[in-house]
Design a protein around this motif. Structure first.
Motif, PDB file in Angstrom:
ATOM      1  N   GLN A 123     -17.872  -7.150   8.809  1.00  0.00           N
ATOM      2  CA  GLN A 123     -17.036  -6.009   8.803  1.00  0.00           C
ATOM      3  C   GLN A 123     -17.021  -6.822   7.674  1.00  0.00           C
ATOM      4  O   GLN A 123     -15.593  -8.135   7.243  1.00  0.00           O
ATOM      5  N   SER A 124     -15.870  -6.514   7.181  1.00  0.00           N
ATOM      6  CA  SER A 124     -15.036  -6.352   6.084  1.00  0.00           C
ATOM      7  C   SER A 124     -14.103  -5.378   5.432  1.00  0.00           C
ATOM      8  O   SER A 124     -14.370  -3.552   6.034  1.00  0.00           O
ATOM      9  N   LEU A 125     -12.514  -5.125   5.534  1.00  0.00           N
ATOM     10  CA  LEU A 125     -12.101  -3.820   4.966  1.00  0.00           C
ATOM     11  C   LEU A 125     -11.058  -3.998   4.413  1.00  0.00           C
ATOM     12  O   LEU A 125     -10.341  -4.705   3.773  1.00  0.00           O
ATOM     13  N   TYR A 126     -10.452  -3.249   3.163  1.00  0.00           N
ATOM     14  CA  TYR A 126      -9.565  -3.094   2.145  1.00  0.00           C
ATOM     15  C   TYR A 126      -8.505  -1.637   2.377  1.00  0.00           C
ATOM     16  O   TYR A 126      -9.277  -0.625   2.635  1.00  0.00           O
ATOM     17  N   TYR A 127      -7.164  -2.373   2.615  1.00  0.00           N
ATOM     18  CA  TYR A 127      -6.279  -1.703   2.655  1.00  0.00           C
ATOM     19  C   TYR A 127      -5.463  -1.382   1.437  1.00  0.00           C
ATOM     20  O   TYR A 127      -4.803  -2.568   0.550  1.00  0.00           O
ATOM     21  N   GLY A 128      -5.107  -0.346   1.325  1.00  0.00           N
ATOM     22  CA  GLY A 128      -3.826   0.087   0.287  1.00  0.00           C
ATOM     23  C   GLY A 128      -2.964   1.933   0.162  1.00  0.00           C
ATOM     24  O   GLY A 128      -3.955   2.473   0.954  1.00  0.00           O
ATOM     25  N   ARG A 129      -2.334   1.902  -0.874  1.00  0.00           N
ATOM     26  CA  ARG A 129      -2.001   3.422  -1.080  1.00  0.00           C
ATOM     27  C   ARG A 129      -3.195   3.907  -1.902  1.00  0.00           C
ATOM     28  O   ARG A 129      -3.841   3.804  -3.058  1.00  0.00           O
ATOM     29  N   ALA A 173      -5.464   3.026  -5.599  1.00  0.00           N
ATOM     30  CA  ALA A 173      -4.893   1.462  -5.890  1.00  0.00           C
ATOM     31  C   ALA A 173      -5.660   0.777  -5.383  1.00  0.00           C
ATOM     32  O   ALA A 173      -6.508  -0.479  -5.648  1.00  0.00           O
ATOM     33  N   PRO A 185      -9.284  -1.372  -4.966  1.00  0.00           N
ATOM     34  CA  PRO A 185     -10.792  -1.477  -5.221  1.00  0.00           C
ATOM     35  C   PRO A 185     -12.002  -1.978  -4.389  1.00  0.00           C
ATOM     36  O   PRO A 185     -12.902  -2.441  -4.616  1.00  0.00           O
TER      37      PRO A 185
END
Lengths: 440, 440
Positions: free
Chosen positions: A296-302, A138, A140
């Protein structure tokens, strides 16, 4: 205006978890999606090996047991390929592209191994191959790297991109289980397949980091040169030693651009226990990106599952719906960079990688072992940052755990080969990489 | 193909931190950006109150001290508005739109207060107003909500979207400072302005959550009905009590869709200490989104600063470059939903909000106080989940800290008014909201 536009006609290949999820999400959120897009996304044809699976879905579409019937259906504008595997998926996709159909796929294995061919064919035909669902469910992340960070020079990515392995490592840490026990529980919960090899041996993560590296750096897809290590060799004592030293062990996919090439690797990695990535638990995924302007950027999810993966499939369908009539030269390129502007940066061999390291050495319980080990490392100018030596007086071998400062992996491998040849060393040495993931 | 396309000609209004950052990033990454977009992004005209600021930038463009000269320049295709404030920014943007120019803006205050007017004008003219830079700096959260989650019904968002406040709260927690001391340090480090009101009183976060709520739920921009509380009333003891109870205090912007309307609010909030959002420290931002298909996803990064905000400005410029020639009906709508398909869900008054709560009550040190308080809460069917009562025998008043189960805020306010009228209660009662942020 919205009501006047014709529906986007979708054909789905594969009605397993993700195919069913896609139908369910398109149905449940039909009104919400149409309010966004201004036109309907309508499934008109679906291929399922077992049409009985479709009964509860209320799907008002042609059903075929033969996926070729969907690909050849002139009423289908966009093919959603969620069957997985190499063949017949590859032939089906290429045929769909040749017929001028756009493609949305969740097939990371196929794109990692045949992406260059598929994207070139799509480019030549002026159709899109969208693959948000192929990486990190999920989240993006394809859109974030390819569009959200389009103003940046991306320096590196590090991601927890295999939920099965992450669940196992979470359980080894929190419950003190060993690998086999955690794997069995993952299988019981449905997080791991009966054959867990693709997950726990790193192949699935390697497919995903290979694709992310391509869109981050503008390099061709080159799965064959991605270095892959899984988590089977980890003992729960490694998880515990790492914790003593202030680290968690996570299976990371890492891609790093250097002046002389790109590091592309999947392996268990020690990361500082207070880092956000260290606290991504269970089946969740997260990707940390370092780039020159955004930092830094971070993207988290299922990272998996029917509905989460369907979320990405539908987002891709929406993108396709919006740009299918646009001049292809104005679309987001498949690999983020224009096909005639790809980079020639080579993938670097592991010997050229630079990292800090964790070593677990089993040695006979004799005086002077540590001196021999330290001397050998010093010959390669590798210095020791920390040491854990647990007293186990009754055993005839003792584990020595070392944290090493950053060095060239080729140098370390030579030092390890020489240490393993020492008469006092009784087992192969376990070598794990350590990454600070610090902004820099 | 790429070399043949004309450059996108950019005019910048405002050469402060973000304007300079934008010029710097466009210059530094010119090759990388052109390789992605297939055409050059070129700044041709910049307006700066103090043109001396531009000297070190090596900017090869017309420089004007009058922003109207940029807006009226027929050679400019896209206006980047990074001057901030309401006027003259509003008039300049509307004039640019009327002249058929696309707009990229970082001006959250302007969009939160005049977004409906601006977006309607842009829609009528067939131009884009892109505003990724207005919310959460480098984090591509507008894109994630509007495109990445386009297949979802979004249920709620909760975000740390003001870095100044977050830095102050981090320092109150980690260093044990009080609010004033942390604010002074934030000002010394450049994280807070000389007049910190917009940051610490919640207005800036309210601008951002107002915009996010609109694109998440398809409702018009309605800043006037966003509930706003800042962090000035927090004492370091509140931070410590919250920690004792297993919580961190963060300034959150929250937007939640319910069947009967939308909750839209900014306030200090207790969240579980192990939650990922609780561990977002210092000047970083993060937004947690819960939606029906994706489940929870989280987006983290730098929320302010020249280069991080420029990252978002350039991403918007790239999007504009790709779709400026496209049929406007195929573009992503400004507020994610088609203008003729917006929702009429009302914003709910705070009395209708449901939440769990933290109360700090100062009362005379007498037996029976707790019984009176508990009785009064029970009359409103509000139940107590936890209690902290620190012994301070020498003081003539004692703080009683309560965690309350979820209830309707209107009921709690009535109970608080009655408790404050009790002779034993010596100060106004501090009421903070508690959110589990749990998936489900």
């Amino acid at each position: 205006m919205a009501e006047d536009m014709a529906p986007v006609r979708i054909g789905i290949l594969g009605m397993g978890t993700v195919g069913q999820g896609t139908v369910r999400v398109l149905e449940r959120n039909a009104e919400e999606i149409t309010r966004r897009v201004g036109r309907e996304l309508r499934v008109v044809h679906a291929a399922a090996r077992n049409p009985a699976r479709l009964e509860g879905l209320g799907l008002d579409a042609r059903i075929s047991s033969d996926p070729w019937a969907v690909v050849r259906d002139p009423e289908v504008d966009v093919i959603v390929e969620v069957m997985g595997g190499q063949e017949p998926a590859l032939s089906l996709l290429l045929a769909a592209i040749a017929a001028g159909k756009h493609v949305v796929t969740a097939n990371k294995a196929l794109l990692a191994e045949h992406g260059n061919e598929i994207f070139a064919a799509a480019q030549a035909q002026g159709v899109m191959v969208a693959f948000e669902a192929a990486v990190a469910g999920a989240i993006p992340i394809i859109k974030a790297i390819r569009e959200g960070l389009a103003g940046n020079r991306i320096q590196w990515l590090a991601g927890i991109i295999n939920g099965t392995s992450n669940y196992i490592l979470s359980q080894m840490f929190h419950a003190g289980w060993d690998f086999q026990q955690a794997l069995a529980e993952a299988q019981r919960l449905g997080y791991a397949e009966a054959d867990p090899g693709l997950d726990v041996d790193g192949g699935d993560a390697a497919h995903k980091i290979t694709l992310m590296a391509s869109i981050a750096f503008g390099i061709p897809v080159d799965f064959a040169h991605c270095h892959v290590e899984g988590i089977r060799a980890l003992e729960r004592t490694d998880v515990a030693y790492a914790a003593d030293l202030g680290y968690r062990i996570k299976l990371l996919g890492i891609a790093r651009r250097r002046a002389d090439g790109v590091e592309l690797r999947v392996h268990p990695t020690l990361i500082p226990h207070s880092h956000l990535l260290a606290n991504v638990e269970g089946p969740f995924n997260a990707i940390l990106v370092e780039s020159d302007a955004a930092g830094q950027s971070l993207y988290y999810g299922r990272g998996a599952g029917g509905d989460p993966t369907a979320s990405a499939v539908v987002a891709d369908l929406v993108d396709v719906a919006r740009t299918m009539t646009a001049d292809p030269s104005n679309r987001v390129p498949h690999l983020a960079f224009q096909p005639d502007a790809m980079s020639a940066l080579p993938l670097l061999p592991m010997a050229e990688v630079e990292s800090a390291y964790y070593l677990r050495i089993h040695a006979h319980n004799r005086a002077g072992v540590l001196a021999q080990v330290a001397t050998m490392l010093a010959e390669y100018e590798i210095s020791i940052e920390a040491l854990v030596q647990k007293e186990t007086p009754e055993a005839d071998s003792v584990p020595i755990v070392l944290l090493l400062h950053r060095c060239r992996e080729g140098d370390l491998e030579q030092a390890i080969a020489r240490m393993e040849a020492l008469p006092v060393v009784v087992q192969p040495i376990l070598r794990l990489r350590v990454e600070s993931l610090a902004e820099g």
